[in-house]
Every structure is written in structure tokens, then in C-alpha cells.
Design a protein around this motif. Sequence first.
Motif, PDB file in Angstrom:
ATOM      1  N   GLN A   8       0.814  -1.217   0.000  1.00 25.92           N
ATOM      2  CA  GLN A   8       0.000   0.000   0.000  1.00 25.92           C
ATOM      3  C   GLN A   8       0.849   1.270   0.000  1.00 25.92           C
ATOM      4  O   GLN A   8       0.350   2.347  -0.303  1.00 25.92           O
ATOM      5  CB  GLN A   8      -0.937   0.005   1.202  1.00 25.92           C
ATOM      6  CG  GLN A   8      -2.074  -1.000   1.113  1.00 25.92           C
ATOM      7  CD  GLN A   8      -3.046  -0.651  -0.006  1.00 25.92           C
ATOM      8  OE1 GLN A   8      -3.533   0.469  -0.087  1.00 25.92           O
ATOM      9  NE2 GLN A   8      -3.308  -1.607  -0.878  1.00 25.92           N
ATOM     10  N   GLN A   9       2.129   1.152   0.330  1.00 23.71           N
ATOM     11  CA  GLN A   9       3.019   2.312   0.307  1.00 23.71           C
ATOM     12  C   GLN A   9       3.903   2.344  -0.933  1.00 23.71           C
ATOM     13  O   GLN A   9       4.692   3.285  -1.088  1.00 23.71           O
ATOM     14  CB  GLN A   9       3.903   2.316   1.562  1.00 23.71           C
ATOM     15  CG  GLN A   9       3.151   2.507   2.859  1.00 23.71           C
ATOM     16  CD  GLN A   9       4.062   2.466   4.072  1.00 23.71           C
ATOM     17  OE1 GLN A   9       3.807   1.772   5.049  1.00 23.71           O
ATOM     18  NE2 GLN A   9       5.150   3.218   4.022  1.00 23.71           N
ATOM     19  N   VAL A  10       3.767   1.367  -1.817  1.00 27.96           N
ATOM     20  CA  VAL A  10       4.620   1.268  -2.995  1.00 27.96           C
ATOM     21  C   VAL A  10       3.952   1.967  -4.175  1.00 27.96           C
ATOM     22  O   VAL A  10       2.800   1.685  -4.507  1.00 27.96           O
ATOM     23  CB  VAL A  10       4.900  -0.207  -3.340  1.00 27.96           C
ATOM     24  CG1 VAL A  10       5.656  -0.323  -4.659  1.00 27.96           C
ATOM     25  CG2 VAL A  10       5.698  -0.868  -2.208  1.00 27.96           C
ATOM     26  N   GLY A  11       4.688   2.875  -4.819  1.00 21.14           N
ATOM     27  CA  GLY A  11       4.144   3.596  -5.960  1.00 21.14           C
ATOM     28  C   GLY A  11       4.252   2.844  -7.270  1.00 21.14           C
ATOM     29  O   GLY A  11       3.463   3.075  -8.195  1.00 21.14           O
ATOM     30  N   SER A  12       5.215   1.935  -7.397  1.00 20.98           N
ATOM     31  CA  SER A  12       5.371   1.152  -8.622  1.00 20.98           C
ATOM     32  C   SER A  12       4.313   0.062  -8.699  1.00 20.98           C
ATOM     33  O   SER A  12       3.695  -0.300  -7.693  1.00 20.98           O
ATOM     34  CB  SER A  12       6.763   0.516  -8.670  1.00 20.98           C
ATOM     35  OG  SER A  12       7.773   1.493  -8.692  1.00 20.98           O
TER      36      SER A  12
ATOM     37  N   GLY B 272      -1.934   4.472 -11.570  1.00 21.45           N
ATOM     38  CA  GLY B 272      -2.894   3.453 -11.181  1.00 21.45           C
ATOM     39  C   GLY B 272      -3.884   3.934 -10.142  1.00 21.45           C
ATOM     40  O   GLY B 272      -3.617   4.862  -9.369  1.00 21.45           O
ATOM     41  N   PHE B 273      -5.044   3.272 -10.143  1.00 15.72           N
ATOM     42  CA  PHE B 273      -6.082   3.540  -9.150  1.00 15.72           C
ATOM     43  C   PHE B 273      -6.555   2.206  -8.596  1.00 15.72           C
ATOM     44  O   PHE B 273      -6.824   1.264  -9.360  1.00 15.72           O
ATOM     45  CB  PHE B 273      -7.259   4.292  -9.781  1.00 15.72           C
ATOM     46  CG  PHE B 273      -8.393   4.566  -8.821  1.00 15.72           C
ATOM     47  CD1 PHE B 273      -8.282   5.559  -7.864  1.00 15.72           C
ATOM     48  CD2 PHE B 273      -9.562   3.809  -8.872  1.00 15.72           C
ATOM     49  CE1 PHE B 273      -9.323   5.808  -6.976  1.00 15.72           C
ATOM     50  CE2 PHE B 273     -10.608   4.053  -7.984  1.00 15.72           C
ATOM     51  CZ  PHE B 273     -10.492   5.058  -7.037  1.00 15.72           C
ATOM     52  N   GLU B 274      -6.648   2.104  -7.267  1.00 14.26           N
ATOM     53  CA  GLU B 274      -7.099   0.884  -6.612  1.00 14.26           C
ATOM     54  C   GLU B 274      -8.248   1.212  -5.682  1.00 14.26           C
ATOM     55  O   GLU B 274      -8.235   2.242  -5.001  1.00 14.26           O
ATOM     56  CB  GLU B 274      -5.952   0.236  -5.822  1.00 14.26           C
ATOM     57  CG  GLU B 274      -4.779  -0.172  -6.683  1.00 14.26           C
ATOM     58  CD  GLU B 274      -3.601  -0.663  -5.871  1.00 14.26           C
ATOM     59  OE1 GLU B 274      -3.707  -0.665  -4.629  1.00 14.26           O
ATOM     60  OE2 GLU B 274      -2.577  -1.027  -6.465  1.00 14.26           O
ATOM     61  N   LYS B 275      -9.236   0.330  -5.647  1.00 17.97           N
ATOM     62  CA  LYS B 275     -10.427   0.556  -4.843  1.00 17.97           C
ATOM     63  C   LYS B 275     -10.819  -0.728  -4.126  1.00 17.97           C
ATOM     64  O   LYS B 275     -10.811  -1.813  -4.721  1.00 17.97           O
ATOM     65  CB  LYS B 275     -11.576   1.032  -5.744  1.00 17.97           C
ATOM     66  CG  LYS B 275     -12.947   1.129  -5.082  1.00 17.97           C
ATOM     67  CD  LYS B 275     -12.995   2.210  -4.001  1.00 17.97           C
ATOM     68  CE  LYS B 275     -14.429   2.320  -3.451  1.00 17.97           C
ATOM     69  NZ  LYS B 275     -14.468   3.211  -2.265  1.00 17.97           N
ATOM     70  N   SER B 276     -11.146  -0.616  -2.844  1.00 24.84           N
ATOM     71  CA  SER B 276     -11.601  -1.734  -2.035  1.00 24.84           C
ATOM     72  C   SER B 276     -13.104  -1.595  -1.776  1.00 24.84           C
ATOM     73  O   SER B 276     -13.578  -0.510  -1.428  1.00 24.84           O
ATOM     74  CB  SER B 276     -10.827  -1.778  -0.712  1.00 24.84           C
ATOM     75  OG  SER B 276     -11.330  -2.775   0.131  1.00 24.84           O
TER      76      SER B 276
ATOM     77  N   ARG C 247      -6.748   4.130  -3.288  1.00 23.20           N
ATOM     78  CA  ARG C 247      -5.480   4.845  -3.388  1.00 23.20           C
ATOM     79  C   ARG C 247      -5.140   5.098  -4.852  1.00 23.20           C
ATOM     80  O   ARG C 247      -5.594   4.388  -5.755  1.00 23.20           O
ATOM     81  CB  ARG C 247      -4.341   4.103  -2.701  1.00 23.20           C
ATOM     82  CG  ARG C 247      -3.774   2.901  -3.439  1.00 23.20           C
ATOM     83  CD  ARG C 247      -2.464   2.450  -2.807  1.00 23.20           C
ATOM     84  NE  ARG C 247      -1.927   1.253  -3.440  1.00 23.20           N
ATOM     85  CZ  ARG C 247      -0.657   1.083  -3.763  1.00 23.20           C
ATOM     86  NH1 ARG C 247       0.213   2.047  -3.517  1.00 23.20           N
ATOM     87  NH2 ARG C 247      -0.238  -0.035  -4.318  1.00 23.20           N
ATOM     88  N   VAL C 248      -4.320   6.130  -5.070  1.00 22.10           N
ATOM     89  CA  VAL C 248      -3.778   6.469  -6.378  1.00 22.10           C
ATOM     90  C   VAL C 248      -2.271   6.298  -6.299  1.00 22.10           C
ATOM     91  O   VAL C 248      -1.645   6.672  -5.293  1.00 22.10           O
ATOM     92  CB  VAL C 248      -4.140   7.911  -6.783  1.00 22.10           C
ATOM     93  CG1 VAL C 248      -3.589   8.228  -8.168  1.00 22.10           C
ATOM     94  CG2 VAL C 248      -5.640   8.121  -6.743  1.00 22.10           C
ATOM     95  N   ARG C 249      -1.658   5.732  -7.311  1.00 25.53           N
ATOM     96  CA  ARG C 249      -0.205   5.541  -7.307  1.00 25.53           C
ATOM     97  C   ARG C 249       0.332   5.794  -8.707  1.00 25.53           C
ATOM     98  O   ARG C 249      -0.414   5.750  -9.703  1.00 25.53           O
ATOM     99  CB  ARG C 249       0.157   4.123  -6.870  1.00 25.53           C
ATOM    100  CG  ARG C 249      -0.534   3.051  -7.688  1.00 25.53           C
ATOM    101  CD  ARG C 249      -0.034   1.668  -7.361  1.00 25.53           C
ATOM    102  NE  ARG C 249      -0.839   0.648  -8.014  1.00 25.53           N
ATOM    103  CZ  ARG C 249      -0.770   0.346  -9.302  1.00 25.53           C
ATOM    104  NH1 ARG C 249       0.095   0.987 -10.082  1.00 25.53           N
ATOM    105  NH2 ARG C 249      -1.542  -0.596  -9.825  1.00 25.53           N
TER     106      ARG C 249
ATOM    107  N   LEU D  82     -11.328  -6.292  -4.430  1.00 32.76           N
ATOM    108  CA  LEU D  82     -10.223  -5.394  -4.724  1.00 32.76           C
ATOM    109  C   LEU D  82     -10.170  -5.153  -6.228  1.00 32.76           C
ATOM    110  O   LEU D  82     -10.044  -6.098  -7.011  1.00 32.76           O
ATOM    111  CB  LEU D  82      -8.899  -6.007  -4.254  1.00 32.76           C
ATOM    112  CG  LEU D  82      -8.848  -6.471  -2.799  1.00 32.76           C
ATOM    113  CD1 LEU D  82      -7.527  -7.157  -2.508  1.00 32.76           C
ATOM    114  CD2 LEU D  82      -9.063  -5.309  -1.845  1.00 32.76           C
ATOM    115  N   LEU D  83     -10.266  -3.889  -6.630  1.00 40.10           N
ATOM    116  CA  LEU D  83     -10.230  -3.507  -8.041  1.00 40.10           C
ATOM    117  C   LEU D  83      -8.991  -2.667  -8.298  1.00 40.10           C
ATOM    118  O   LEU D  83      -8.620  -1.821  -7.468  1.00 40.10           O
ATOM    119  CB  LEU D  83     -11.478  -2.714  -8.422  1.00 40.10           C
ATOM    120  CG  LEU D  83     -12.829  -3.382  -8.165  1.00 40.10           C
ATOM    121  CD1 LEU D  83     -13.965  -2.422  -8.509  1.00 40.10           C
ATOM    122  CD2 LEU D  83     -12.964  -4.670  -8.955  1.00 40.10           C
ATOM    123  N   SER D  84      -8.369  -2.869  -9.448  1.00 41.90           N
ATOM    124  CA  SER D  84      -7.168  -2.108  -9.789  1.00 41.90           C
ATOM    125  C   SER D  84      -7.159  -1.827 -11.281  1.00 41.90           C
ATOM    126  O   SER D  84      -7.511  -2.700 -12.085  1.00 41.90           O
ATOM    127  CB  SER D  84      -5.908  -2.885  -9.402  1.00 41.90           C
ATOM    128  OG  SER D  84      -4.740  -2.209  -9.816  1.00 41.90           O
TER     129      SER D  84
END
Length: 626
Positions: free
Chosen positions: A57-61, A454-458, A416-418, A465-467
Amino acid sequence: MNQKSEYKLTSASGLLLAGLSLACLAAPARSQENASDAFFELDAFSISANRLELPVQQVGSSVTVLDAYELQNGKDLFLVDALREVPGLVMRNNGGPGGTFGITTRGLSSNRPTVLLNGIEVSNPSNGQILNLGNLFTASASRVEVLLGPQSSLYGADALAGVISVDTLGPGASSGGRAVVGYGSYDTYDYGLGHSGSRGGLSWSVDALVHESEGFSAQSPEYGEAWADDDTYDNTTLSGAVEYALSETVSVHASAVYLDTYSEFDPGDPAWVWGTPAGDNYATTEQLFARVGSDFALRDNWTSSANISYSDVDTLSYSDGSPYNATGKRYKYDWINTIEANESWKLVAGVEYEEEENLSDVGNRNDTSVFVENVFQYSDALDLTLGARYDDNSAYGDETTYRATFSYRLDNWDARVRGSFGTSFQAPSFYQLFNQWYGNVDLKPESGEGWDLGFEKSLVGGKLLLSSTLFGNKVEDKIDWDGVYRNLSSYESVGIENSARYYVNDSLRLKAAYTYSDAEEDGSLEALRVPRSVASLGANWTGLDGKLGLNVDALFVSSQYGSSGSRGLGEKLEGYEVVNFAATYETTENSSIWLRIGNVLDTEYEEISGYQTAEANASAGIRLNF
């Protein structure tokens, strides 16, 4: 299938079966309490993305983490098959296991990712080819991280297309012995024996795996007698790791993997074969990858790791009785430091020195590099990284690369957005540089830059979990051959990766993925070996108090150009669908039996033009723990 329908993925029967699988099928079983943990372990961590352990969750890659349980769900024998459903990857083989291996990563079909095995770069030092993932047993892998996007700022040359980091079973694996015996189609036998344990500060793990198969003809028997025979494949892999804690702050470790393989292949396109093939066609490889080192603390906030790695790769290929050898050695020395400057800033910095020896052609080279990676926890919601690397190579000069990433958590939205942006390069091989007929000592490395957002949603209380990730790559100074090797062309790819995982309950989980890639060479030519659309579906279920496990997965790949000649004629390889099924039953507390049916629909398809793939096939076996 109509070859002009680039986006058509499969037949109605394949979609129907895959859809039914999502409703009722499942994964290999393990004990009920462990199965529950597997479904809800959502706080995974990554090591490869920043060269230190961080929650995903803290990784941007863009990083996909697969543990041993997920790797073995489908009972895929080799990693080349276990990784086919990872978004952004397309695997291909010349025929069955052991055949020539290829990979397309985010539309990059000729730029290979760096492959690490227990932290060791495992490309052939002589010709630069990455380790064939069709030779690595899934059963010996404890964890795989697939890191996409340019990563040269952390890993140097050849990480232009990303990093695939594989860890074998090591110290810390469950204590005790293990054995496996299996038999399957094409008169295939598999044997395995291993043991893990600990005593005091010492821990260890060792494994031996053997695969013997008569195989099938990689090319059509209709081409002639030389093509009609089955292509045998044998593989013996030995691996081991040991660690000893000298104190609470100092430990030493060592690991090694040895592979010995033999594979037969067919003569190739009959249109290019002069006369009647008279000699055998086979390849042998012996590969040893070893690493020793120490982890230690210099201060309370400063930890270090110093390591020596060794690679020895010897490949010998006989084509129509004529030998071709690619043998090389690599010695690598690294010192990696992690400093916790304060509560919100960690610094990872390292020095690496590498020597490569080409024992089958002219030329040796060495590389000295330094890198730094800054990891900032700017706030409770925002994480940033900024890193750079400098490489100085004796053969092709110096290169400076960099990368920046961010991860921003929207806690009120459970989302989150990464994103990331970075530069990379791919080094020319010894052959391209120094071959006396075709080499060019003035070759420059291929240079690239890439980005993703990227965008991830729970949803459903964290169960769904969607990404979705947009990506783009650009490569300049591509190395092509026009009588000699030159920096001649450019390459671009853009696309989107989507995935969904639904943890329905302790027993059932579903997954789906879809990747769209659009790649062009020199701004106008559709790239080779890049299917526009790749999709996958899968379902895993455990029952009978965790004793029974069922797994089904389906892969759909659209049409693609397989060669420059087919592109000139406008003829594409047809798209295809492949459905696989696996079942496991825990007969006792220490034993289980398994069954795998590959290519359930008996689909006829080609991953590489002119090369066949396995028809419907089955394998079964028993696993014992003692």
C-alpha cells in the motif's frame, strides 16, 4: 477464428466454461485455518520495489506479489505457466517445456526484464538471455514479485522492462521433510525430495527436483521425418540455502541453485532448411547460481548487507549436428545500506561491482555502479520515493538513470492512487559488441523511459479489490541487425492493465484480469509478438473442512504478428483460449494427492509461429510431509 478480429478473445464454449468456473471451482487445499489466512492476507509487502521491505500500500510502482500458496494453486509445473495470469505479462514457448522462452512485458517484446533468483541476476553472461522460466520448478519457489516499469535506477542494465524476483524455499520454510512423485501425459515423470529445519541459530533448506518427459513434437510432423519425433525434455534442479545468526544484529547466509537440462527441438521452418536435416537437434545447459553474504547492523538506525554472487552458465546447442556454445561467468560484489534518517525518511544506498566473462566468444567487461533510493512517508496518506543510479561499464560507457514514485491513500474512499516515472537502459550483448563478423564495438545501450498511473479501490468490506493502471513506454536506439548490429530504430507502447479479486468467504475467491497493449516500431509498424488483448479468469475453492481444493483458470489471448515476414503479408497468429483445472485432496495430515488437467478444451494454438503447444493433458501425483 477470424484473424482480422484483433479484439476477439475466444469461442463461446471457452467463455461459458470460464464463467461457470467462477461460480463453482477452486484452489488446492491446505488446512482450514491456513486457508482462511490465505484469503484475507491483504497487507502484502514488497522488497524488490525499493530494495527494502515495504507494505504494498506504500509502494508507488506496479508490483504483483505471489506467495507459495498462490503459485501452486493451479499445480503448474514450471513458473512460465504459473505467471501467465499476471497482468502485463505474456509468456511464449517454442513447443513444450524447455523450449526457447520469450516474454512480452507491457508491450515490450524484445526488451527483457531482469530476472533475480534469490537476489542473483540469472541471465547468461555470454549472450544476455534471461533464465528460461520454463526451467524453474514452481514447487521450489516460495515467493515471486513481478515489478513492472523501468527499474534501472535500482537494478542497472537490462531492467528496462521491469524485474521478476524469485525466491526459492529457504531458511524459515516449514520444518521437516517433503517428497513428491508424479506421472502425466507424454510419459512424464516427476520426483522431488527436500528438507527444512533449524537448530539454535542455524536454519537450512535443501531440495532436489527431477523431471523426465518424452514430450511432443514442437513443430508439425507433416514437415517431414526430422520433425515427426517427440522432443524429449529432462531437468534436474538442486537448490539449498543456509543461514546462521551469530548474534541479534549479525547473521551470515549462503544459497545456491544448480540446473542441468536436456531438451530436443525440431529443425525450424522447413522453408529455410537447406536439404534434408541429417543431424540431431538438442540443447544442454548447466547453470550454477550462488550467493554468500552477511546482514549486520552498524548502528541502531543503520543496517547493511554485503554479498558476493557467482553465475556460471554453460549452454551447448546442436542444430543439424552443428554446435553452438554460449558460456559465461559473472562475479558480483555488493554492499547495500538502509538508514532510517528519521521517522518519515529512509535512505537505501549501495555500491556494486560486476565482472562478466564471455568464454565462448571474444570480450570481457566490468561494471561499477552506485545508487541511492530515498523513501519518504510524507504524511499518513502520502508516500514518495526518488532514486538515481550511475553505472560505468568498460564496454559501452556510463549511464545515469532515475525514478520517482508516489502512493496516495484515500482512506475515506478505501482507495489509493499511485504512479511512477523512470528511465532505464538495456546493454548490448557480448555477441552484438564483439562478434568478429556481426559485432559493433560502437553500439550504444538502448535507452528507455516509462510511466504508469494506477487507481485501486476496495469494496465489500475489503473483500473485493479492483485495480486499473495506465502505462506507457518509449525506447530509443533499438539495436537491430542490417548486416551488422546497429542502433537503428525506436519503439513505443501504451496500454491499460485491469484486475479484480473477490474474496467471497474463507473458502471461495475469484479473480479476473485484462490487459490492453498497443505497441509500434518506428511510429508506424505494429510491433511483433504483442497481442492487443490478454484476459484471464480464475476461481479457487476449498471444502470438506479444508481437505479438498479445486482450481480452474482460463487464459484468453488475441491475435498478434508472429514474425516480420507475417507482418509483411498481413497474416497474424490466431487468438486462442486455454482452460486448466486442478484438484488436491488432503488424504492425511501429512499427505495429499493432486490432479491437473491442462488445456481442458483441447485447443489447438500457437504462441510462436510454426510451433505447436500441448493438447489436452493430465498429470497426477502424491505429496508427503515427514
